[in-house]
Design an enzyme around this catalytic site. Sequence first.
Site, PDB file in Angstrom:
ATOM      1  N   CYS A 139     -13.350   0.028   6.970  1.00 23.93           N
ATOM      2  CA  CYS A 139     -12.589  -0.664   7.139  1.00 23.93           C
ATOM      3  C   CYS A 139     -12.200   0.243   5.319  1.00 23.93           C
ATOM      4  O   CYS A 139     -13.383   1.722   4.550  1.00 23.93           O
ATOM      5  CB  CYS A 139     -13.149  -1.672   5.935  1.00 23.93           C
ATOM      6  SG  CYS A 139     -13.069  -3.245   7.592  1.00 23.93           S
ATOM      7  N   SER A 140     -10.705   0.768   4.974  1.00 22.18           N
ATOM      8  CA  SER A 140     -10.781   1.282   3.267  1.00 22.18           C
ATOM      9  C   SER A 140     -11.601   0.767   2.235  1.00 22.18           C
ATOM     10  O   SER A 140     -11.793  -0.474   2.452  1.00 22.18           O
ATOM     11  CB  SER A 140      -9.222   1.370   3.309  1.00 22.18           C
ATOM     12  OG  SER A 140      -9.239   0.106   2.978  1.00 22.18           O
TER      13      SER A 140
ATOM     14  N   HIS B 112      -9.515   3.400  -1.798  1.00 22.81           N
ATOM     15  CA  HIS B 112      -7.774   3.187  -1.272  1.00 22.81           C
ATOM     16  C   HIS B 112      -7.324   2.490  -2.502  1.00 22.81           C
ATOM     17  O   HIS B 112      -7.642   1.177  -2.657  1.00 22.81           O
ATOM     18  CB  HIS B 112      -7.803   2.116   0.079  1.00 22.81           C
ATOM     19  CG  HIS B 112      -6.480   2.195  -0.078  1.00 22.81           C
ATOM     20  ND1 HIS B 112      -5.359   3.003   0.045  1.00 22.81           N
ATOM     21  CD2 HIS B 112      -5.840   0.839   1.386  1.00 22.81           C
ATOM     22  CE1 HIS B 112      -4.085   1.731   0.697  1.00 22.81           C
ATOM     23  NE2 HIS B 112      -4.741   0.686   1.053  1.00 22.81           N
TER      24      HIS B 112
ATOM     25  N   CYS C 268       0.986  -0.711   0.086  1.00 24.37           N
ATOM     26  CA  CYS C 268      -0.007  -0.038  -0.076  1.00 24.37           C
ATOM     27  C   CYS C 268       0.865   0.986   0.155  1.00 24.37           C
ATOM     28  O   CYS C 268       0.366   2.236   0.250  1.00 24.37           O
ATOM     29  CB  CYS C 268      -1.157  -0.291   1.099  1.00 24.37           C
ATOM     30  SG  CYS C 268      -2.267  -1.105   0.783  1.00 24.37           S
TER      31      CYS C 268
END
Lengths: 400, 133
Positions: A217-218, A347, A82
């Site tokens: 959560c992303s 994301h 990431c």
Amino acid sequence: MSDDVWILGIHMTRFGKHPDADLIDLASEAALGALADGGVTMADVGVLAAGNLMQASSGVGQQLQKQIGQTGIPVYNVANACATGATALRTAIMAVRAGECDVGMAVGVEKLSGAGLLAGGSRRPDSATWEPHGRYGAVAAIDGRIGTEIMPGVFAQVGMEYGHRHGGTSFELFARISEKNHAHSTLNPLASYQKRFTLEEIMGDIMIAYPNTRPMCSANCDGAAAAVVISDAALKRLSGEQQRRAVKISASVLTSDPWTEGCQVLPDVNTLTRNAAATAYEQAGVGPDDLDLVELHDCFATAELVHYDNLMLCEEGGAVDLFESGATWRDGRMPVNVSGGLQSKGHPIAATGVANVWEVATHLRGEAGDRQIEGARVGLAHVIGLGSACGVHILEKAAA
Amino acid sequence: MTAAPTRVPLVDYLVLGDEPHLVAHECTACGARFFDRRNACASCSGTEFTTVPLATDGAVRAFTIVSFAAPGVPVPYVAALVDCGGTSVRANLVDVEPDADHVALGMPVRLTTFPIGTDEAGTEAVGFGFAPA
């Protein structure tokens, strides 16, 4: 160390579902946008760093060149979990700083909408006979039998461990961090979601891995971001307007996990972030109190809390108090994730590192519209990737 | 002709027998501990290791209750990081209701083993977890 490196142009696509755009369409939109923003073309660019994780072996950088300009320059295809976008940016910065060229471009792009649980989501089936396999001599799949490998679960434990060490955490506290970021995203037209959730909605949503419910959560989504960086000497040859809008890269740091007890069984996302932050503050000659805004890697609500501490936005152990004070809301003393963060802005893995820099740079330029942090002069962008990598960039408004 | 083993551990750092326990590879130079096969020590790059038994009791240092997982993983389950005498162990918590009212940070737990299935050759695999002490 050579002279300063600057962001000359930067752009991000809307994050969200892009069913009609493929990976290279998105990368092209970001790259062409960044070039136009900087007032330059591919002919001016001396190095390209292309970040992508899920299709990392497909030569994304060269595919992008075929669509926007095959100029024969060196291309680095970058994958670093990431932190891929931040790594691509840093690659371009290093080339410019090393004097290999005057202008470099970094692109981060990912197509992720519809993806499920990313890690641990592809557990191999048990075989017909118990045969030892891999470095642990496992006779069957481990995920779910010996703890969890899914990211919501890993980062849930990271937040819970912080709470165990310092106290003050609860399901509700983590949910309130998510409430903040979703509220912030209502001002961001490029965010995947622009919905303000009540605390009750967040806590009552589907539980993924306690204490992270779905909105904590992303958000998996599609998107791209790109930045054009330039040497100090080359910037001085450009127009006054280009110089005025350029953003100074005061620190660019990449770290990996040093060994700590337990890091093999639960990734230690703390030490490498603290190390990156300390190095970045030293490089930039600024401290946490100088920051006007921070975009940090809130891949889960539980992660945001620990990074308040890791980025030294508070004293060690003081993350809960910092949040409780209201400091990290956009009208607070230390606004964090005014974009909506990964939970709401989204994301798209490799785009995130550049997008966080875009958000900070846009505020420093005074071009953030409704969500502008007034008078912002210094900002920090942080990402972390498991495996592990951490990127921290500190940006400053041009002196002009 | 020797008989095929009838029980195998889920992982090779689980030692079965009358007193099941976990073992770690300990770096003789710096004391860092690892569960997997090592090329060298991640802490000091040493290449000499000894095998050491771990305490079978510990305390929960972090946990999560996983409600969404890959196909084939029964949910909900409690995943945790357990501190066994200074060595961190990843494991599921078992014999406990998988909800936040029954699992707590700092909770004392003890290693336990249980069968996870029998393969086509009739061999039983044995897994481990930690139960409330």
